[in-house]
Enzyme design. Structure first.
Site, PDB file in Angstrom:
ATOM      1  N   HIS A 153      43.337  19.545  26.898  1.00  0.00           N
ATOM      2  CA  HIS A 153      42.115  20.310  27.178  1.00  0.00           C
ATOM      3  C   HIS A 153      41.025  19.941  26.169  1.00  0.00           C
ATOM      4  O   HIS A 153      41.310  19.737  24.989  1.00  0.00           O
ATOM      5  CB  HIS A 153      42.416  21.809  27.123  1.00  0.00           C
ATOM      6  CG  HIS A 153      41.281  22.615  27.663  1.00  0.00           C
ATOM      7  ND1 HIS A 153      40.180  22.922  26.913  1.00  0.00           N
ATOM      8  CD2 HIS A 153      41.059  23.145  28.896  1.00  0.00           C
ATOM      9  CE1 HIS A 153      39.331  23.611  27.665  1.00  0.00           C
ATOM     10  NE2 HIS A 153      39.849  23.758  28.870  1.00  0.00           N
ATOM     11  N   GLU A 201      37.600  17.796  34.303  1.00  0.00           N
ATOM     12  CA  GLU A 201      36.820  18.842  33.654  1.00  0.00           C
ATOM     13  C   GLU A 201      35.686  18.216  32.838  1.00  0.00           C
ATOM     14  O   GLU A 201      35.893  17.884  31.663  1.00  0.00           O
ATOM     15  CB  GLU A 201      37.703  19.648  32.700  1.00  0.00           C
ATOM     16  CG  GLU A 201      38.751  20.482  33.370  1.00  0.00           C
ATOM     17  CD  GLU A 201      38.995  21.780  32.604  1.00  0.00           C
ATOM     18  OE1 GLU A 201      38.911  22.835  33.222  1.00  0.00           O
ATOM     19  OE2 GLU A 201      39.240  21.733  31.394  1.00  0.00           O
TER      20      GLU A 201
HETATM   21  P1  PGA Z   1      35.557  27.788  32.483  1.00  0.00           P
HETATM   22  O1  PGA Z   1      36.701  27.018  31.695  1.00  0.00           O
HETATM   23  O2  PGA Z   1      36.074  28.068  33.868  1.00  0.00           O
HETATM   24  O3  PGA Z   1      35.293  29.025  31.699  1.00  0.00           O
HETATM   25  O4  PGA Z   1      34.380  26.861  32.523  1.00  0.00           O
HETATM   26  C1  PGA Z   1      37.457  26.004  32.296  1.00  0.00           C
HETATM   27  C2  PGA Z   1      38.379  25.395  31.272  1.00  0.00           C
HETATM   28  O5  PGA Z   1      37.994  25.293  30.103  1.00  0.00           O
HETATM   29  O6  PGA Z   1      39.509  25.013  31.606  1.00  0.00           O
END
Ligand code: PGA
Length: 249
Positions: free
Chosen positions: A92, A162
């Site tokens: 992450h 992401e």
């Molecule tokens: P968010 O976070 O939905 O608050 O943007 C997603 C993540 O960090 O996995």
């Protein structure tokens, strides 16, 4: 295949009672929703209780260490398995930014998770996007994370695209567009096809994360061609999260 929605609670909530109650609300809310696989990834101290509370939902972890043994403060694949964890989020961006997690560490984690028979949710995504193309850094992250990973393990891999700038806690964050998510999906499949062949690329599950809400999830699934979502902020607001799951199918 059913959509997979993964709740990444990050370091929330502050106590076990709140965690238990949040998990119960989510479980009750999504009980009648078919065709969506819901995974709850709470902080480590709440895994056991949340596992009890969510019963028929799946349990996820937000991190892992690649070995058993004398590693102070770390948690191993075996320990997670023994708690009933099925999915482990690896790489992450918050771990890269705040904890210095490198491609090499991510690679070791992915390999350990897959070798242990769990599913890895591998996060990739660029820090900034200047043009309309998906930056090559995303492909590099993917290739580095998968070094030494054998083809037959790919069925237990999920790639979470992401874009870091889209994560709700980043200053000025806004969700990516479904069109861009679609491009990322195509780009990721192309990289996987180059590494493992078309069949593996076609069957890989690719999900989107970054400011996903009950309002925008549908367009990421429909127009973005995503197989699910990794959800941060909205996953600790139970009513919104339940609507989000409903709108994902
Ligand atoms: P968010 O976070 O939905 O608050 O943007 C997603 C993540 O960090 O996995």
């Amino acid at each position: 295949m059913s959509k997979i929605i993964i709740a990444n609670w990050k370091s929330n909530p502050s106590g076990i009672k709140e965690a238990f109650s949040l998990a119960r609300k989510i479980r009750e809310g999504v009980a009648k929703i078919k065709n969506a696989e819901v995974v709850i990834a709470p902080p480590f101290p709440f895994l056991e209780q949340v596992g009890i509370a969510v019963k028929n939902l799946k349990l996820g972890a937000q991190n892992v260490f690649w070995a058993d043994g004398p590693y102070t403060g770390e948690v191993s694949v075996n320990q997670l398995k023994n708690l009933g964890v099925k999915y482990v989020i690896v790489g992450h961006s918050e771990r890269k930014i705040y904890l210095g997690e490198t491609d090499d560490m991510i690679n070791k984690k992915v390999r350990a998770v897959l070798a242990g028979g769990l599913s890895a949710v591998l996060c990739v995504g660029e820090r900034e996007r200047n043009g309309i193309e998906i930056p090559p850094a995303v492909g590099e992250q993917l290739k580095n994370a998968l070094l030494g990973v054998k083809k037959n393990f790919l069925r237990n891999l999920i790639v979470a695209y992401e874009p870091v700038w889209a994560i709700s806690t980043m200053p000025g964050a806004k969700p990516d567009t479904p069109d861009n998510a679609f491009k990322a999906m195509v780009y990721i499949r192309k990289i996987i096809s180059g590494l493992y062949g078309q069949e593996s690329a076609d069957s890989l599950r690719i999900i989107y994360g970054g400011s996903v809400s009950a309002g925008n999830i549908r367009s990421f699934m429909r127009d973005g061609g995503m197989d699910g979502a990794l959800v941060g902020g909205a996953s600790i607001r139970p009513e919104e999260f339940v609507s989000l799951v409903r709108n994902s199918i």
